[in-house]
Design a protein around this motif. Structure first.
Motif, short mmCIF file in Angstrom:
data_model
loop_
_atom_site.label_atom_id
_atom_site.label_comp_id
_atom_site.label_asym_id
_atom_site.label_seq_id
_atom_site.Cartn_x
_atom_site.Cartn_y
_atom_site.Cartn_z
N ASN A 8 0.81 -1.22 0.00
CA ASN A 8 0.00 0.00 0.00
C ASN A 8 0.84 1.26 0.00
O ASN A 8 0.52 2.24 0.67
N ILE A 9 1.93 1.26 -0.73
CA ILE A 9 2.76 2.45 -0.85
C ILE A 9 2.98 2.70 -2.35
O ILE A 9 3.25 1.78 -3.10
N SER A 10 2.79 3.93 -2.77
CA SER A 10 2.92 4.26 -4.19
C SER A 10 4.37 4.38 -4.62
O SER A 10 4.76 3.86 -5.66
N ALA A 11 5.16 5.09 -3.82
CA ALA A 11 6.56 5.33 -4.20
C ALA A 11 7.40 5.53 -2.94
O ALA A 11 6.88 5.97 -1.91
N TYR A 12 8.69 5.21 -3.06
CA TYR A 12 9.62 5.39 -1.94
C TYR A 12 10.95 5.83 -2.53
O TYR A 12 11.61 5.06 -3.22
N TYR A 13 11.32 7.08 -2.29
CA TYR A 13 12.54 7.66 -2.85
C TYR A 13 13.58 7.83 -1.76
O TYR A 13 13.39 8.63 -0.85
N GLY A 28 9.88 0.39 -7.49
CA GLY A 28 10.00 0.00 -8.89
C GLY A 28 8.89 0.52 -9.76
O GLY A 28 8.80 0.20 -10.93
N ASN A 29 8.03 1.38 -9.22
CA ASN A 29 6.86 1.85 -9.97
C ASN A 29 7.03 3.20 -10.64
O ASN A 29 6.59 3.40 -11.76
N TYR A 30 7.62 4.18 -9.94
CA TYR A 30 7.57 5.56 -10.42
C TYR A 30 8.92 6.28 -10.27
O TYR A 30 9.07 7.14 -9.40
N ASN A 31 9.89 5.96 -11.11
CA ASN A 31 11.14 6.73 -11.06
C ASN A 31 10.84 8.18 -11.35
O ASN A 31 9.98 8.50 -12.17
N ALA A 32 11.53 9.08 -10.67
CA ALA A 32 11.31 10.52 -10.81
C ALA A 32 12.51 11.15 -11.51
O ALA A 32 13.50 10.47 -11.82
N THR A 33 12.43 12.45 -11.73
CA THR A 33 13.49 13.20 -12.40
C THR A 33 13.88 14.40 -11.55
O THR A 33 13.01 15.13 -11.08
N SER A 34 15.19 14.59 -11.37
CA SER A 34 15.66 15.75 -10.61
C SER A 34 16.13 16.83 -11.58
O SER A 34 16.55 16.56 -12.69
N ALA A 35 16.02 18.08 -11.13
CA ALA A 35 16.48 19.23 -11.92
C ALA A 35 17.20 20.21 -11.00
O ALA A 35 16.68 20.57 -9.95
N ASN A 36 18.38 20.60 -11.39
CA ASN A 36 19.17 21.59 -10.65
C ASN A 36 19.43 21.21 -9.19
O ASN A 36 19.49 22.07 -8.32
N CYS A 37 19.55 19.92 -8.93
CA CYS A 37 19.85 19.42 -7.58
C CYS A 37 21.30 18.94 -7.57
O CYS A 37 21.82 18.49 -8.56
N THR A 38 21.92 19.03 -6.42
CA THR A 38 23.24 18.45 -6.24
C THR A 38 23.06 17.13 -5.52
O THR A 38 22.59 17.11 -4.38
N ASP A 39 23.37 16.02 -6.20
CA ASP A 39 23.21 14.72 -5.58
C ASP A 39 24.53 14.27 -4.96
O ASP A 39 25.52 14.99 -4.97
N ILE A 62 3.76 10.43 -10.77
CA ILE A 62 2.54 9.98 -10.10
C ILE A 62 1.46 11.04 -10.23
O ILE A 62 1.68 12.20 -9.94
N ASN A 63 0.29 10.62 -10.66
CA ASN A 63 -0.85 11.52 -10.76
C ASN A 63 -1.83 11.15 -9.65
O ASN A 63 -2.58 10.19 -9.77
N TYR A 64 -1.78 11.89 -8.54
CA TYR A 64 -2.64 11.58 -7.41
C TYR A 64 -4.05 12.08 -7.67
O TYR A 64 -4.27 13.27 -7.85
#
Length: 84
Positions: A8-13, A28-39, A62-64
């Motif tokens: 019962n969890i949609s995503a875990y980053y 494994g469901n919803y990979n996201a995209t970062s912008a202008n972040c320092t990882d 994810i479209n909630y």
């Protein structure tokens, strides 16, 4: 990667990537995209991201369509504005 242990969890980053703009979803469901972040910064647990306060973001696919959900994160401010 072993199966994700929670239901019962949609995503875990974890936000522990070391390079690139893909933010991996541990479910494994919803990979996201970062912008202008320092990882690849030193975090409380493993690695983390650093946001610049103006143009850094992480966008998930994810479209909630529900009216209630939980969002949880740890924040470590390097500085607060004088008016806070």
């Amino acid at each position: 990667m072993p199966p994700f242990p929670y239901t019962n969890i949609s995503a875990y980053y974890k936000l522990d990537e070391t390079s690139g703009t893909t933010v991996n979803d541990s479910t494994g469901n919803y990979n996201a995209t970062s912008a202008n972040c320092t990882d690849n910064q030193t975090g409380k647990i493993n690695k983390c991201y650093s946001f610049n306060g103006s143009s850094s973001s992480i966008t998930t696919p994810i479209n909630y369509s529900v009216s209630a959900f939980t969002f949880s994160l740890w924040i470590n401010f390097s500085a607060l504005p004088a008016n806070n």
